[in-house]
Design an enzyme around this catalytic site. Sequence first.
Site, short mmCIF file in Angstrom:
data_model
loop_
_atom_site.label_atom_id
_atom_site.label_comp_id
_atom_site.label_asym_id
_atom_site.label_seq_id
_atom_site.Cartn_x
_atom_site.Cartn_y
_atom_site.Cartn_z
N GLN A 663 -4.61 62.13 55.20
CA GLN A 663 -4.48 62.50 53.79
C GLN A 663 -3.26 61.87 53.15
OE1 GLN A 663 -6.58 64.39 51.68
NE2 GLN A 663 -7.88 63.77 53.38
N HIS A 666 -3.55 58.55 51.14
CA HIS A 666 -4.27 58.45 49.87
C HIS A 666 -3.36 58.00 48.74
CE1 HIS A 666 -8.41 59.63 50.42
NE2 HIS A 666 -8.06 60.63 51.22
N GLU A 732 -7.60 71.89 49.73
CA GLU A 732 -8.84 71.12 49.62
C GLU A 732 -9.49 70.98 50.99
OE1 GLU A 732 -10.26 66.65 48.15
OE2 GLU A 732 -8.17 67.03 48.68
N HIS A 733 -8.71 70.55 51.99
CA HIS A 733 -9.18 70.43 53.37
C HIS A 733 -8.35 71.35 54.26
CE1 HIS A 733 -9.82 66.38 51.48
NE2 HIS A 733 -11.03 66.55 52.00
N ASP A 766 -15.43 63.28 55.16
CA ASP A 766 -15.31 62.29 54.09
C ASP A 766 -16.49 61.34 54.07
OD1 ASP A 766 -13.06 63.09 52.81
OD2 ASP A 766 -11.73 61.55 53.63
N HIS A 825 -32.93 95.04 16.38
CA HIS A 825 -33.18 95.12 17.81
C HIS A 825 -34.01 96.37 18.14
CE1 HIS A 825 -30.15 92.01 18.18
NE2 HIS A 825 -30.30 91.97 19.51
#
Length: 835
Positions: A663, A666, A732-733, A766, A825
């Site tokens: 990670q 990235h 996220e992970h 991934d 109504h």
Amino acid sequence: MTVFLPLVEEAANGLLDALTRIGPVVFSSSRDPQLPLPSEFFVLVDQASPFVLDDAISWLDIGALKLIVPLSWAKELIQVISPDRLLLLLDVANISAVSDTVRNGVSGVLLKTPAVDLDLIASISKFFTGSAIHVLSTASITSSLIRGLLGIGATPVLPTSQLTLSATTESQINIADAFLAPIVSDRKDGLFPTVVSSETGHSLGLVYSSVESIRESIITGKGVYQSRKHGLWRKGETSGATQDVVSIRLDCDSDSLEFRVVQHGAGFCHLNRHSCFGESSGLPALENTLRSRFESAPEGSYTKRLFNDPELLGSKIMEEADELCRAETKSDVAFEAADLFYFALTKCIAAGVGITDIEASLDKKARRVTRRAGNAKPQWSSKPSAPEPQPVAPAVEEDGAIRLRMFDLADVSPSERTALLRRPVLKSDEMINRVRPIVDQVRTGGDAALLALTAKFDKAELTCTVVLPPFAADSMVVDPEVGAAIRTAYANIKKFHEAQADTAVLRVETMPGVVCSRFARPIARVGLYVPGGTAILPSTALMLGIPAQVAGCHEIVLATPPRPDGSISPEVMYVAHLVGASAVLKAGGAQAVAALAYGTQTVPKVDKIFGPGNQWVTAAKMLVQNDTDALVSIDMPAGPSEVLVIADHTANPAFVAADLLSQAEHGVDSQVVLVAVSLDSTKLAEIEKEVDVQAHALSRVDIVRQSIGKSIIVKCGSISEALAFSNDYAPEHLILHLEKASDVVALVQNAGSVFVGPYSPESCGDYASGTNHTLPTNGYARQFSGVNTLSFQKHITSQEVTAEGLQTLGPVVATLADCEGLQAHANAVRIRLRN
């Protein structure tokens, strides 16, 4: 205010002293760095020089304010050097070659142009909004041209071959004339108010200057002013209280000046005082006193003793430093700090070092990009210190090691624990304002605007941005091994996402004669954004295209940036064919998002936009989803990629390190966290060693160095404590390197995707295990799911009421409608009941 930047050439030695008095200068990177350097300078890298990261860092480390680099260098440096230290060197004809990434990664641009076209430069400055514009031209420079450039916010860069200490000619301009080009006076006598300050910026007095006096000061380096009664006033000519000029600066309005000087003699004031505003105080006064005592302190005085006994002086510095460390109240800290300053400055004066030298050293250190860890040496530390966060890129420790910062949950306060959970602040409002003009341009201009923006940002000249099926066979030719891998990933991902599809109709009889139902329908038109350009990202195309295909979406528009030749990578086109894309949009960035949201003459409008992207893409998605004219939704908010790894004594250090680094590579803003469950120092050291060794073997080591430098290890005592921290973080992970890891999954409340056990690397998710890699970041896993088949479906409810059912249900509805005052109504029920 910087009026111009001198570009110092070989024959400039006679000019250099004068030029450094009026601002920073620019040296070529071929200059020997061992030669004397002024306090402020830029370095211009030759366009033909091969990229060497160490060369760039070494110039910044020795004090360069900025590096002026060609595009090839900029692409390498923007990930590791702060934008405020970089200027882009660019020929004026090559503006279109600058990507958004490069433009956002520098603080300005140096334009090389044979002639100075003010209108063209003003237009280019709009492309580089918020950046400094500098102009280097071979054309002759005049005072009026300097004023014209400054008027449009550009700074001229003048080679020293165009500058002279003599009178201005057609080919050369006197440096004083160049400096004085923008200066104006609002006084009837045409003089300019001038603040005279010491080297440290403390005011000495107010005087007046003229064009003539400024010119002489620049050239001679002496304090020369204009007396309103007696003409030119060469300071100290009769009194001996002369001045050496350190710098001359214009204020922001170009109507007054500041002279910083070294004052000699009795002082600046005619009353033989240091300043016209009274005697100096604080550190400047202490410095003056110590200098005087150093030269003439009587024998037997304490200060003389300190100067003569270095061992005593050293002991007093350590004693006072210790007292300062122990001080707690505000008054005690100030008192002890004053004592320490006194003894420290005494040592400095004894060594010939003044406050100005200390400030210069501070400034130079602030410009360094190579950092030490900052830990205390063993003799000053009661326990080993964890590596500190590295504030400036690239984060390099003294021994070159790449390490995470370490914290123990048992030792941190609640507020500190909250800080560990916090991500970097995302300036979404600022980015939305920056993308708004692009989105508006596509919304109103359609295809013409999209083609123009694709040429500008994607650097591809196209006649049409949309490719429709059947796609040309030669556009999908891939390496056989890559094709086989894509097909395997496609099968796995499709199998998992088919199992998620909601195909059954939910029917519930809530009371006799009243049946409520819910059924799923695909979102008709979806847009899938696949980042690309020079990159190849078939995995993202698979992750977005397959669930859209499985859900049965009628139109699948895949958008991805084209390569410079206008083509799309064959791997992405191969996937577009596999997932049944109805169109491929050759565009990227905010302009692609706008085209999907509003549609153009050729681009189909979509109902929902999916996919990751840079901050421009994310901001554009957020903007269009809030525009009722677009009637479009998005998958989820996005932020930097992140991973949280939980490891216990069973964890393999090499596996843990590899997961963290997968990670970290990235980007420099990637978020990496290791939660260590009861790991001893030996095990932690093994993990840290693996992180360092594996990181140094990566091609993206400079990115990893920064992201890991900002990442953390959190020590805790139990699995439950680790999961509590993870659930609060909502990664996220989430990777579980734990004994009986599958049993721990039940404790997971917030995460994008979970990777269970030592042989489940995040890389599998991934690419090809079957789960989706488009996941919520920035803590949004508390509220959002990752992309899945249901993301591409919507649910519709229905109800069917029989006459018998209405007999029972109708009175309840009518009563509630009456309660709310909605007569129509109630009537819709009663009119049926009467029948």
